[in-house]
Design an enzyme around this catalytic site. Structure first.
Site, mmCIF file in Angstrom:
data_model
loop_
_atom_site.group_PDB
_atom_site.id
_atom_site.type_symbol
_atom_site.label_atom_id
_atom_site.label_comp_id
_atom_site.label_asym_id
_atom_site.label_seq_id
_atom_site.Cartn_x
_atom_site.Cartn_y
_atom_site.Cartn_z
ATOM 1 N N GLU A 1 23.198 -37.413 -39.965
ATOM 2 C CA GLU A 1 23.855 -37.781 -38.555
ATOM 3 C C GLU A 1 23.296 -38.637 -37.356
ATOM 4 O OE1 GLU A 1 27.367 -36.847 -38.797
ATOM 5 O OE2 GLU A 1 27.878 -36.688 -40.630
ATOM 6 N N ASP B 1 23.322 -34.521 -47.277
ATOM 7 C CA ASP B 1 23.474 -34.173 -46.283
ATOM 8 C C ASP B 1 22.391 -32.961 -46.130
ATOM 9 O OD1 ASP B 1 24.511 -36.624 -45.498
ATOM 10 O OD2 ASP B 1 26.532 -35.695 -46.318
ATOM 11 N N ASP C 1 28.708 -33.811 -47.478
ATOM 12 C CA ASP C 1 28.720 -31.978 -46.587
ATOM 13 C C ASP C 1 30.205 -32.706 -46.549
ATOM 14 O OD1 ASP C 1 28.939 -34.033 -44.754
ATOM 15 O OD2 ASP C 1 28.193 -33.093 -42.933
ATOM 16 N N SER C 2 31.090 -33.609 -47.028
ATOM 17 C CA SER C 2 32.005 -33.686 -47.218
ATOM 18 C C SER C 2 32.858 -32.578 -48.353
ATOM 19 C CB SER C 2 32.667 -35.556 -47.682
ATOM 20 O OG SER C 2 31.893 -35.862 -48.878
ATOM 21 N N LYS D 1 20.205 -36.932 -45.837
ATOM 22 C CA LYS D 1 20.538 -37.662 -45.184
ATOM 23 C C LYS D 1 21.414 -37.262 -43.450
ATOM 24 C CE LYS D 1 25.305 -39.767 -46.360
ATOM 25 N NZ LYS D 1 26.047 -38.809 -44.842
ATOM 26 N N GLU E 1 29.626 -46.225 -41.307
ATOM 27 C CA GLU E 1 30.573 -45.579 -41.961
ATOM 28 C C GLU E 1 31.675 -46.543 -40.168
ATOM 29 O OE1 GLU E 1 31.055 -42.060 -43.197
ATOM 30 O OE2 GLU E 1 33.037 -41.427 -42.965
HETATM 31 O O1 KIV Z 1 29.327 -36.325 -46.631
HETATM 32 C C1 KIV Z 1 30.351 -37.585 -47.017
HETATM 33 O O2 KIV Z 1 30.686 -37.350 -48.251
HETATM 34 C C2 KIV Z 1 29.434 -38.842 -46.517
HETATM 35 C C3 KIV Z 1 30.019 -40.451 -46.832
HETATM 36 C C4 KIV Z 1 30.798 -40.601 -46.781
HETATM 37 C C5 KIV Z 1 28.958 -41.236 -46.790
HETATM 38 O O3 KIV Z 1 28.740 -38.521 -46.033
#
Ligand code: KIV
Length: 272
Positions: A122, A90, A51-52, A120, A189
């Site tokens: 959190e 994510d 989600d980056s 993924k 992280e």
């Molecule tokens: O959103 C993302 O890119 C991430 C990575 C930095 C692990 O969660």
């Protein structure tokens, strides 16, 4: 387990086998089909549709406003560009924290509509029931501990976590809870290296580090950061493997100069 150049696609159980075999796992973020093809050709094991992308592609300050539709769109693009790598996606903020049934529906949509292999999410012990419910329904889950960007406001910024004894022990307990709930791996992280090494040694599932030192079972970086496409971002843990920002500027300057100077297109680019 597939090795470099092997045509067989990597599977989720292979990830755990890689840890057992002492083979480090290579992960990069990926948001589109063009980069997916390049990353796969360079033998990346896991393409993470992070989600980056809300920061890297959409220019937002945080990941918090990423939507499920955005993630599915980019994950489907990555899936179309890859044949061998695993694709994890994510789950965005508030798509899995409200209730377990919502998490199942949203994670299921990601797999169903994008073709990705897993999600993924959190959080540690508070998310264990959700992880278990997803895994029991056939949805592979990667956990994410330490600096969890969806909690950036609660954490007070993007800073190293787990420096105090209490929080280090809690992170270890979180990692154990995720493993026990059936997660197939955990992203760590921004953790002190010694803590990440301790967590990695305590788990049978792989840890994937970012800013967590060399003791993890694999590493992940944000693709645009390591390629030098996000030049303002220079954290200590980042190694830039290319300076594509400068390469792009210089290519575009050359193009602009050729267009303005009447040198492009030439006869070799034109049709009779
Ligand atoms: O959103 C993302 O890119 C991430 C990575 C930095 C692990 O969660």
């Amino acid at each position: 387990m597939p090795m470099n150049g092997d045509a067989r696609p990597l599977t989720v159980p292979d990830l755990i086998g890689m840890k057992a075999a002492g083979r480090r796992i290579v992960v990069l973020t990926c948001y589109d089909a063009a980069f997916a093809r390049l990353l796969e050709a360079a033998d990346v094991d896991v393409l993470l549709v992070g989600d980056s992308l809300n920061q890297v592609l959409a220019g937002q300050e945080t990941t918090l406003s990423a939507t499920l539709e955005q993630m599915i769109y980019h994950a489907a693009s990555v899936h179309r560009g890859s044949r061998r790598s695993l694709v994890f996606v994510d789950l965005p903020f508030l798509t899995y924290q409200v209730s377990v049934p919502e998490a199942i529906r949203n994670a299921g949509r990601v797999l169903q509509e994008s073709g990705a292999h897993g999600v993924k999410l959190e959080g540690g012990q508070p998310m264990a029931d959700t992880v278990r419910a997803l895994v029991e329904r056939g949805i592979p889950v990667l956990g994410h501990l330490g600096l969890t960007p969806q909690s950036v406001h609660a954490l007070g910024g993007y800073r190293v976590q787990g420096r105090e004894v209490g929080s280090a022990d809690r992170l270890l307990a979180d990692a154990r809870a995720l493993e026990e709930a059936g997660a197939c791996g955990v992203v760590l992280e921004l953790l002190p290296s010694a803590l990440a090494r301790r967590i990695s040694a305590a788990l049978t599932i792989p840890t994937i580090g970012i800013g967590a030192g060399a003791g993890c079972d694999g590493q992940v970086l944000v693709l645009h950061d390591m390629l030098g496409l996000n030049e303002a971002f220079n954290p200590k843990f980042l190694h830039r493997y290319a300076e594509l920002g400068e390469a792009v500027r210089s290519a575009v300057r050359a193009y602009a100069a050729d267009v303005r100077g009447g040198r492009y297109p030439g006869p070799e680019h034109s049709f009779d």
